[in-house]
Write a protein that holds these residues in place. Structure first.
Motif, PDB file in Angstrom:
ATOM      1  N   GLY A 138     -27.708 -26.323 -15.332  1.00  0.00           N
ATOM      2  CA  GLY A 138     -27.969 -26.830 -13.983  1.00  0.00           C
ATOM      3  C   GLY A 138     -27.091 -28.045 -13.691  1.00  0.00           C
ATOM      4  N   ASP A 411     -29.222 -31.357  -5.857  1.00  0.00           N
ATOM      5  CA  ASP A 411     -29.723 -30.018  -5.537  1.00  0.00           C
ATOM      6  C   ASP A 411     -30.751 -30.026  -4.397  1.00  0.00           C
ATOM      7  N   ARG A 413     -33.688 -29.319  -3.919  1.00  0.00           N
ATOM      8  CA  ARG A 413     -35.070 -29.782  -4.065  1.00  0.00           C
ATOM      9  C   ARG A 413     -35.241 -31.231  -3.620  1.00  0.00           C
ATOM     10  N   GLU A 443     -28.218 -24.871  -4.428  1.00  0.00           N
ATOM     11  CA  GLU A 443     -29.407 -24.322  -5.096  1.00  0.00           C
ATOM     12  C   GLU A 443     -29.279 -24.410  -6.613  1.00  0.00           C
ATOM     13  N   MET A 444     -30.375 -24.229  -7.272  1.00  0.00           N
ATOM     14  CA  MET A 444     -30.430 -24.431  -8.719  1.00  0.00           C
ATOM     15  C   MET A 444     -29.819 -23.273  -9.508  1.00  0.00           C
ATOM     16  N   ALA A 446     -30.882 -20.856 -12.456  1.00  0.00           N
ATOM     17  CA  ALA A 446     -32.063 -20.392 -13.183  1.00  0.00           C
ATOM     18  C   ALA A 446     -31.609 -19.377 -14.229  1.00  0.00           C
ATOM     19  N   ASP A 463     -43.502 -13.154 -15.463  1.00  0.00           N
ATOM     20  CA  ASP A 463     -42.146 -13.690 -15.530  1.00  0.00           C
ATOM     21  C   ASP A 463     -41.104 -12.587 -15.691  1.00  0.00           C
ATOM     22  N   TRP A 468     -35.550 -14.354 -11.444  1.00  0.00           N
ATOM     23  CA  TRP A 468     -35.068 -15.502 -12.233  1.00  0.00           C
ATOM     24  C   TRP A 468     -36.219 -16.402 -12.617  1.00  0.00           C
ATOM     25  N   GLU A 470     -36.972 -20.549 -13.525  1.00  0.00           N
ATOM     26  CA  GLU A 470     -36.425 -21.889 -13.428  1.00  0.00           C
ATOM     27  C   GLU A 470     -36.333 -22.542 -14.802  1.00  0.00           C
ATOM     28  N   SER A 472     -36.343 -25.718 -17.419  1.00  0.00           N
ATOM     29  CA  SER A 472     -37.190 -26.895 -17.472  1.00  0.00           C
ATOM     30  C   SER A 472     -36.826 -27.755 -18.681  1.00  0.00           C
ATOM     31  N   GLY A 478     -33.874 -23.839 -21.435  1.00  0.00           N
ATOM     32  CA  GLY A 478     -32.613 -23.829 -20.715  1.00  0.00           C
ATOM     33  C   GLY A 478     -31.439 -23.637 -21.659  1.00  0.00           C
ATOM     34  N   VAL A 532     -29.017 -19.084  -5.313  1.00  0.00           N
ATOM     35  CA  VAL A 532     -29.523 -19.411  -6.648  1.00  0.00           C
ATOM     36  C   VAL A 532     -28.704 -18.633  -7.661  1.00  0.00           C
TER      37      VAL A 532
END
Length: 697
Positions: A138, A411, A413, A443-444, A446, A463, A468, A470, A472, A478, A532
RNA sequence: GCGCCCGUAGCUCAAUUGGAUAGAGCGCAUGGCUACGAACCAUGAGGUUGGGAGUUCGAUUCUCUCCGGGCGCACCA
């Protein structure tokens, strides 16, 4: 080149419309026709005019075509379809100018200076990674977008400062301190030793996740964090020293990681200095005076200094008293009221994140009346110096801040927080600053469920069904930046070894690194910002098709032609960058520079036969056009598209025309010039994306 | 509940910011190297642009509405 002609065309048209139709400031849209045979520019202008002039578009277009007059560099206008005006430019003139890397009629000015130079310094803030764990994919998207935008601005002739904001006082750093001290039972000296290890940030990554789990196990453990936070704030104790030690060590690691991708910073402002140098106090005074902040005497936010939330209109905020007067149900109206308030200063008198950000941005625009202290922090191999904020600075330092325009690469958010800062500036009466404040929002990144599974995470059924998941940092979930880069280099090395085993190992690894960076940077740039990125190793590690290595390969192929032929590409076109100097020298001395005459350009670029090569030339002429577009829309993805198109057209050209074996000398010279020009532009375009071209592939 | 973003080929994404026949890559099928090295090229199949309505000469793009998904709306940073 193309951009220059377009500007000339628009100017001429505007003047023409004023003269002939008495139309001021008409909106003139210029496009490219869907097919190269139709011309180089397309004007849907007549459709717009149809209503105003009460004539059919076709008729208007015909009228314009007859009366438009001559424009240098443009051959003719013709009506097409229901009323399009297609414009044909003089191919030979454009090609000659492009080969010479100058404007058609200029005295040797560079094409990229056609972009109007705006005034004032630009500040780009990007990366801004919390210094408590390793950087992940990210952060890579952020840094690559930001760094590329910096390069775009500089290409367009702007002066740019690059800042990387470091939040070193928050809970995240405290958490890692807690991890080392309470979970690992490490002493200051032991942590110091660990901090010197090559990938200390990885250690913190795991520890941070463990601390989060430890908090979750027992709420009482949160007391430890609170104690650490207090100690850090107070300063002058071991906990604060450990926090400083950790954040500096992790920050250095981040700089190293980004340096691998050719990303550099000029200044690292830290939150600790925003606090210690009392930036907030200065901002607070001004905000109170301007009435941006108001004291809330009652209700949920009692005792706080609050601001109107961005997006809510002035006057719509009901006070509890007025709400109570018009409605007996106070509980409900209270909620409506307070939802529109953003707490800036808490009831205990401490300032929140947004408040600090407001102060920081007042400083950026030179509106605060205070400055940081500055210390040298990190010296890049190219001797470029990166500075960091400090309370007691060096006396000699560059001037940061006080800029006219800012771009914050953060980003999506954070868009509400960003809007709040902009609103605060407006409230202070700094509308011109607010207008030049751009939240460069994206956008992020993922992970696809498949990728998450590959990394060894067990997923819920829910999930697995998602497109996708996210990432963390708190959960340690990640892909770390250095890991991805390592995987890319290893994968590239395998490819290089399979084709160029004859090269020395050092050279092979150099090439592999360049390819890895090319793949990664291109991957992060090819998606438009609002999309994304669902990260997947298979796609990120691909070197085929719409990828960085594809574009690099096209440039390498172009170079190979000259290498095999024992020729210098700079003898066929005016070069750019370091390679260009020899050709300048040879031109001055009047030695053999293989120029193509206008007649020859005409001959080889004309008609159906010339169309496909002309398409390549036209694409090569559009670099500065695309740069302007990227800057104007804050969208670097257009650059990636441009690079890909150029590479793709070149590969077709390369395949279709064997150049070195061409028997016709004049034609051969023309083809070599084509390859030289495209090579130069590809190198240039890739450089703007931070991608270099390897010596071999 | 309010705000922002997304929905386009089997998959991942474009579409010059309202323009001409919606394009690429991957994957799939077929063909092309004693080559300026195939990390490439050529051909093919694959689409009711989530549904509906509206504005417009013209809509993937703008407006409204519904459906589906994501992210934000803390006295966290």
């Amino acid at each position: 080149m193309y951009h220059f002609l377009e500007c000339r065309l628009v100017d001429h048209l505007r003047e023409f419309l004023r003269r002939s139709y008495n139309l001021e400031d008409a909106n003139i849209v210029v496009e490219q026709p869907p097919k190269i045979e139709l011309g180089e520019f397309a004007l849907p202008l007549a459709f717009d005019l149809a209503r105003k002039l009460r004539k059919s578009p076709r008729k208007i277009a015909e009228e314009i075509v007859i009366n438009i007059g001559e424009i240098p560099g443009i051959d003719k206008f013709e009506v097409a379809g229901a009323g399009y005006i297609n414009v044909r430019i003089n191919r030979a003139a454009l090609a000659a100018a492009l080969a010479n890397d100058s404007l058609p009629d200029s005295d040797g000015k560079k094409s990229n200076s056609a972009v109007p130079a705006s005034t004032g310094k630009v500040l780009v803030e990007h990366s801004s990674i919390n210094p408590n764990k390793a950087a992940h994919i990210g952060h890579l998207r952020n840094a690559i977008l930001g760094d590329t935008f910096v390069r775009l601005l500089r290409f367009a002739g702007r002066e740019v400062d690059v800042q990387n904001y470091i939040d070193n006082t928050g809970a995240q750093v405290a958490d890692v301190v807690v991890g080392f001290v309470h979970l690992e039972r490490k002493s200051m000296v032991e942590i110091q030793a660990l901090a010197a290890s090559p990938r200390f940030d990885y250690l913190c990554w795991d520890l941070y996740a463990r601390v989060a789990t430890w908090y979750a196990e027992d709420k009482a453990n949160l007391q430890t964090r609170l104690a650490a936070l207090h100690a850090i704030e107070q300063g002058n104790n071991e906990t604060a020293a450990i926090a400083e030690l950790i954040s500096i060590a992790v920050l250095k690691r981040h700089l190293e990681t980004m340096e691998r991708l050719d990303i550099e910073y000029d200044f690292l402002p830290r939150e600790s200095e925003i606090l210690h140098l009392h930036f907030w106090d200065a901002a607070f005074t001004k905000l109170k005076e301007a009435g941006v902040l108001t004291y809330e005497p009652q209700g949920k936010n009692k005792g706080c200094w609050v601001m109107r939330r961005a997006g809510t209109l002035a006057g719509t905020v009901k006070t509890p008293a007025s709400a109570a007067a018009e409605d007996g149900d106070k509980a409900i109206t209270d909620m409506i009221t307070e939802e529109d308030q953003k707490v800036i200063v808490r009831s205990n008198g401490t300032v929140g994140y947004v408040g600090k950000d407001i102060a920081y941005h007042m400083w950026k625009f030179g509106l605060l009346g205070r400055d940081f202290g500055y210390r040298k922090f990190f010296r890049y191999p190219n001797t470029h110096e990166c500075w960091i904020s400090s309370t007691d600075g060096e006396t000699e330092h560059p001037h940061f801040g006080d800029v006219t325009e800012i771009y914050n690469v953060i980003d999506a958010r954070q868009s509400e927080a960003q809007s709040t800062v902009i609103e605060a500036l407006r409230g202070l009466g700094h509308n011109e600053a607010a207008d030049r404040f751009t939240h460069f929002s994206y956008e992020m990144v993922a992970l696809t469920p498949r990728c998450a599974a590959e990394l060894g995470y067990t997923l819920s059924e829910e999930d697995k069904a998602r497109s996708w998941i996210e990432v963390s940092g708190r959960k340690g979930f990640g892909v770390k930046a250095d890991d991805l880069l390592d995987a890319l280099i290893a994968s590239a090395e395998k490819e290089v070894n399979s084709r160029h085993l004859e090269l020395p190992g050092s050279e092979r690894s150099q090439i592999s690194t360049q390819i890895a960076i090319g793949a990664l940077r291109y991957f992060m740039l090819k998606y438009t910002k609002p999309s994304v990125i669902a990260f997947d190793f298979k796609e990120a590690l691909s070197f085929e098709g719409d990828t960085g290595p594809y574009a690099q390969y096209a440039a390498v192929r172009a170079s190979n032609i000259f290498r095999k032929g024992g020729l210098n590409p700079d003898d066929f076109c005016r070069g750019s960058g370091p390679g260009g100097s020899e050709s300048d020298a040879s031109r001055r001395q009047g030695t053999a520079v293989h120029r193509v005459s206008p007649d020859e350009f005409d001959k080889f670029l004309a008609g159906d036969a010339g169309n496909s090569v002309w398409e390549l030339w036209l694409a090569a002429s559009q670099t500065s056009q695309v740069v302007s577009q990227c800057v104007a829309t804050t969208e670097p993805a257009y650059m990636a598209k441009h690079a890909f198109r150029l590479a793709q057209l070149f590969n077709v050209f390369y395949h279709r025309h064997p150049i070195l074996s061409e028997p016709d000398e004049k034609r051969k010279r023309f083809l070599l010039t084509t390859a030289a020009v495209v090579r130069r532009e590809l190198i240039r375009v890739l450089a703007v994306m931070g991608i270099s071209v390897p010596a071999a592939m």
